[in-house]
Design a protein around this motif. Structure first.
Motif, PDB file in Angstrom:
ATOM      1  N   ALA A  13      34.761  54.258  93.165  1.00 30.01           N
ATOM      2  CA  ALA A  13      34.261  53.423  92.071  1.00 30.01           C
ATOM      3  C   ALA A  13      33.364  52.320  92.621  1.00 30.01           C
ATOM      4  O   ALA A  13      32.311  52.020  92.050  1.00 30.01           O
ATOM      5  CB  ALA A  13      35.426  52.818  91.288  1.00 30.01           C
ATOM      6  N   GLN A  14      33.760  51.735  93.758  1.00 27.77           N
ATOM      7  CA  GLN A  14      32.960  50.674  94.365  1.00 27.77           C
ATOM      8  C   GLN A  14      31.596  51.192  94.812  1.00 27.77           C
ATOM      9  O   GLN A  14      30.573  50.524  94.615  1.00 27.77           O
ATOM     10  CB  GLN A  14      33.698  50.044  95.556  1.00 27.77           C
ATOM     11  CG  GLN A  14      32.973  48.859  96.152  1.00 27.77           C
ATOM     12  CD  GLN A  14      32.863  47.702  95.178  1.00 27.77           C
ATOM     13  OE1 GLN A  14      33.861  47.191  94.696  1.00 27.77           O
ATOM     14  NE2 GLN A  14      31.646  47.291  94.873  1.00 27.77           N
ATOM     15  N   ILE A  15      31.579  52.374  95.399  1.00 30.09           N
ATOM     16  CA  ILE A  15      30.304  52.964  95.834  1.00 30.09           C
ATOM     17  C   ILE A  15      29.365  53.124  94.636  1.00 30.09           C
ATOM     18  O   ILE A  15      28.188  52.774  94.703  1.00 30.09           O
ATOM     19  CB  ILE A  15      30.545  54.325  96.527  1.00 30.09           C
ATOM     20  CG1 ILE A  15      31.220  54.108  97.885  1.00 30.09           C
ATOM     21  CG2 ILE A  15      29.233  55.103  96.680  1.00 30.09           C
ATOM     22  CD1 ILE A  15      31.780  55.368  98.520  1.00 30.09           C
ATOM     23  N   HIS A  16      29.893  53.627  93.528  1.00 29.01           N
ATOM     24  CA  HIS A  16      29.061  53.839  92.344  1.00 29.01           C
ATOM     25  C   HIS A  16      28.712  52.524  91.648  1.00 29.01           C
ATOM     26  O   HIS A  16      27.657  52.406  91.029  1.00 29.01           O
ATOM     27  CB  HIS A  16      29.722  54.839  91.396  1.00 29.01           C
ATOM     28  CG  HIS A  16      29.701  56.226  91.962  1.00 29.01           C
ATOM     29  ND1 HIS A  16      28.582  57.012  91.946  1.00 29.01           N
ATOM     30  CD2 HIS A  16      30.653  56.933  92.611  1.00 29.01           C
ATOM     31  CE1 HIS A  16      28.849  58.163  92.542  1.00 29.01           C
ATOM     32  NE2 HIS A  16      30.099  58.141  92.957  1.00 29.01           N
ATOM     33  N   THR A  17      29.567  51.527  91.785  1.00 33.57           N
ATOM     34  CA  THR A  17      29.240  50.197  91.264  1.00 33.57           C
ATOM     35  C   THR A  17      28.074  49.617  92.057  1.00 33.57           C
ATOM     36  O   THR A  17      27.141  49.065  91.479  1.00 33.57           O
ATOM     37  CB  THR A  17      30.466  49.264  91.356  1.00 33.57           C
ATOM     38  OG1 THR A  17      31.504  49.787  90.525  1.00 33.57           O
ATOM     39  CG2 THR A  17      30.126  47.854  90.906  1.00 33.57           C
ATOM     40  N   GLU A  77      28.505  54.841  84.514  1.00 34.26           N
ATOM     41  CA  GLU A  77      29.340  55.925  83.990  1.00 34.26           C
ATOM     42  C   GLU A  77      30.284  56.476  85.055  1.00 34.26           C
ATOM     43  O   GLU A  77      31.486  56.600  84.828  1.00 34.26           O
ATOM     44  CB  GLU A  77      28.457  57.043  83.438  1.00 34.26           C
ATOM     45  CG  GLU A  77      29.250  58.136  82.742  1.00 34.26           C
ATOM     46  CD  GLU A  77      28.360  59.201  82.113  1.00 34.26           C
ATOM     47  OE1 GLU A  77      28.854  60.331  81.988  1.00 34.26           O
ATOM     48  OE2 GLU A  77      27.214  58.893  81.739  1.00 34.26           O
ATOM     49  N   THR A  78      29.741  56.779  86.227  1.00 32.78           N
ATOM     50  CA  THR A  78      30.578  57.326  87.292  1.00 32.78           C
ATOM     51  C   THR A  78      31.552  56.271  87.812  1.00 32.78           C
ATOM     52  O   THR A  78      32.725  56.574  88.060  1.00 32.78           O
ATOM     53  CB  THR A  78      29.697  57.868  88.434  1.00 32.78           C
ATOM     54  OG1 THR A  78      28.759  58.802  87.881  1.00 32.78           O
ATOM     55  CG2 THR A  78      30.523  58.570  89.489  1.00 32.78           C
ATOM     56  N   ALA A  79      31.075  55.032  87.944  1.00 28.38           N
ATOM     57  CA  ALA A  79      31.960  53.954  88.405  1.00 28.38           C
ATOM     58  C   ALA A  79      33.126  53.779  87.434  1.00 28.38           C
ATOM     59  O   ALA A  79      34.287  53.668  87.861  1.00 28.38           O
ATOM     60  CB  ALA A  79      31.183  52.648  88.538  1.00 28.38           C
ATOM     61  N   ASN A  80      32.837  53.783  86.138  1.00 23.15           N
ATOM     62  CA  ASN A  80      33.905  53.631  85.144  1.00 23.15           C
ATOM     63  C   ASN A  80      34.890  54.790  85.186  1.00 23.15           C
ATOM     64  O   ASN A  80      36.094  54.592  85.011  1.00 23.15           O
ATOM     65  CB  ASN A  80      33.305  53.473  83.739  1.00 23.15           C
ATOM     66  CG  ASN A  80      32.789  52.080  83.493  1.00 23.15           C
ATOM     67  OD1 ASN A  80      33.359  51.105  83.952  1.00 23.15           O
ATOM     68  ND2 ASN A  80      31.691  51.981  82.761  1.00 23.15           N
ATOM     69  N   THR A  81      34.394  55.985  85.438  1.00 19.73           N
ATOM     70  CA  THR A  81      35.280  57.149  85.548  1.00 19.73           C
ATOM     71  C   THR A  81      36.256  56.957  86.703  1.00 19.73           C
ATOM     72  O   THR A  81      37.473  57.129  86.542  1.00 19.73           O
ATOM     73  CB  THR A  81      34.466  58.444  85.748  1.00 19.73           C
ATOM     74  OG1 THR A  81      33.646  58.650  84.598  1.00 19.73           O
ATOM     75  CG2 THR A  81      35.379  59.645  85.958  1.00 19.73           C
ATOM     76  N   PHE A  82      35.737  56.570  87.871  1.00 17.34           N
ATOM     77  CA  PHE A  82      36.604  56.373  89.034  1.00 17.34           C
ATOM     78  C   PHE A  82      37.521  55.163  88.861  1.00 17.34           C
ATOM     79  O   PHE A  82      38.666  55.184  89.319  1.00 17.34           O
ATOM     80  CB  PHE A  82      35.788  56.277  90.322  1.00 17.34           C
ATOM     81  CG  PHE A  82      35.300  57.617  90.814  1.00 17.34           C
ATOM     82  CD1 PHE A  82      36.194  58.600  91.208  1.00 17.34           C
ATOM     83  CD2 PHE A  82      33.946  57.891  90.877  1.00 17.34           C
ATOM     84  CE1 PHE A  82      35.759  59.834  91.651  1.00 17.34           C
ATOM     85  CE2 PHE A  82      33.486  59.124  91.320  1.00 17.34           C
ATOM     86  CZ  PHE A  82      34.391  60.108  91.708  1.00 17.34           C
ATOM     87  N   GLU A 115      32.685  43.082  86.446  1.00 11.88           N
ATOM     88  CA  GLU A 115      31.782  41.917  86.448  1.00 11.88           C
ATOM     89  C   GLU A 115      30.417  42.299  87.011  1.00 11.88           C
ATOM     90  O   GLU A 115      29.389  41.944  86.444  1.00 11.88           O
ATOM     91  CB  GLU A 115      32.374  40.770  87.268  1.00 11.88           C
ATOM     92  CG  GLU A 115      33.407  39.980  86.538  1.00 11.88           C
ATOM     93  CD  GLU A 115      33.760  38.708  87.277  1.00 11.88           C
ATOM     94  OE1 GLU A 115      33.072  37.687  87.054  1.00 11.88           O
ATOM     95  OE2 GLU A 115      34.715  38.744  88.079  1.00 11.88           O
ATOM     96  N   THR A 116      30.423  43.019  88.119  1.00  6.05           N
ATOM     97  CA  THR A 116      29.173  43.451  88.735  1.00  6.05           C
ATOM     98  C   THR A 116      28.351  44.300  87.769  1.00  6.05           C
ATOM     99  O   THR A 116      27.126  44.188  87.716  1.00  6.05           O
ATOM    100  CB  THR A 116      29.455  44.254  90.026  1.00  6.05           C
ATOM    101  OG1 THR A 116      30.157  43.419  90.941  1.00  6.05           O
ATOM    102  CG2 THR A 116      28.174  44.758  90.664  1.00  6.05           C
ATOM    103  N   LEU A 117      29.035  45.124  86.985  1.00  2.00           N
ATOM    104  CA  LEU A 117      28.365  46.012  86.039  1.00  2.00           C
ATOM    105  C   LEU A 117      28.019  45.317  84.724  1.00  2.00           C
ATOM    106  O   LEU A 117      27.494  45.942  83.807  1.00  2.00           O
ATOM    107  CB  LEU A 117      29.231  47.247  85.771  1.00  2.00           C
ATOM    108  CG  LEU A 117      29.456  48.166  86.978  1.00  2.00           C
ATOM    109  CD1 LEU A 117      30.503  49.230  86.654  1.00  2.00           C
ATOM    110  CD2 LEU A 117      28.153  48.806  87.422  1.00  2.00           C
ATOM    111  N   GLY A 118      28.347  44.020  84.623  1.00  2.00           N
ATOM    112  CA  GLY A 118      28.028  43.259  83.424  1.00  2.00           C
ATOM    113  C   GLY A 118      29.001  43.463  82.281  1.00  2.00           C
ATOM    114  O   GLY A 118      28.719  43.102  81.147  1.00  2.00           O
TER     115      GLY A 118
END
Length: 127
Positions: free
Chosen positions: A5-9, A15-20, A49-52
């Motif tokens: 999730a961190q990598i995708h963030t 979308e992928t970050a939220n999935t993980f 937070e990073t993703l807003g």
């Protein structure tokens, strides 16, 4: 899952970050281990937070504070409340921010971390 999730963030792939993040949270919840729940909730909150996604981050910090409080990890409980309070300040809700900083201070009082206590006191005074 949380590392993925961190990598995708970092790539700002919401979308992928939220999935993980969801998978990591589900796994943490299945363990019944409050420390793991607190750590994953806190990491997820920071990624939100990073993703807003501040509202979701606020919710995750709440879960984190609760999990850490359940195992009397007062320092991490305080840090979770501080993070949530900072989001409320960004929303312009100073009353809620002050309430969360006060909860953080109560938890911090049970630690030996003088710097954390001072930081929280300064943030309360600045509101």
């Amino acid at each position: 899952m949380s590392d993925l999730a961190q990598i995708h963030t970092d790539r700002y792939d919401k979308e992928t970050a939220n999935t993980f993040m969801s998978l990591a949270q589900d796994i943490a919840n299945e363990t019944k281990d409050e420390k793991i729940k607190g750590i994953i909730s806190s990491r997820n909150a920071k990624m939100c937070e990073t993703l807003g996604e501040k509202a979701r981050a606020l919710n995750m910090y709440g879960h984190s504070a609760e999990a850490f409080s359940n195992i009397e990890d007062n320092e991490n409980t305080a840090k979770s409340y501080v993070s949530a309070a900072n989001i409320m300040k960004q929303y312009g809700n100073n009353a809620k921010a002050k309430s969360l900083f006060s909860k953080a201070f109560i938890a911090a009082q049970k630690t030996d971390n003088k710097e954390l206590k001072m930081q929280i006191t300064q943030q309360i005074a600045a509101i």
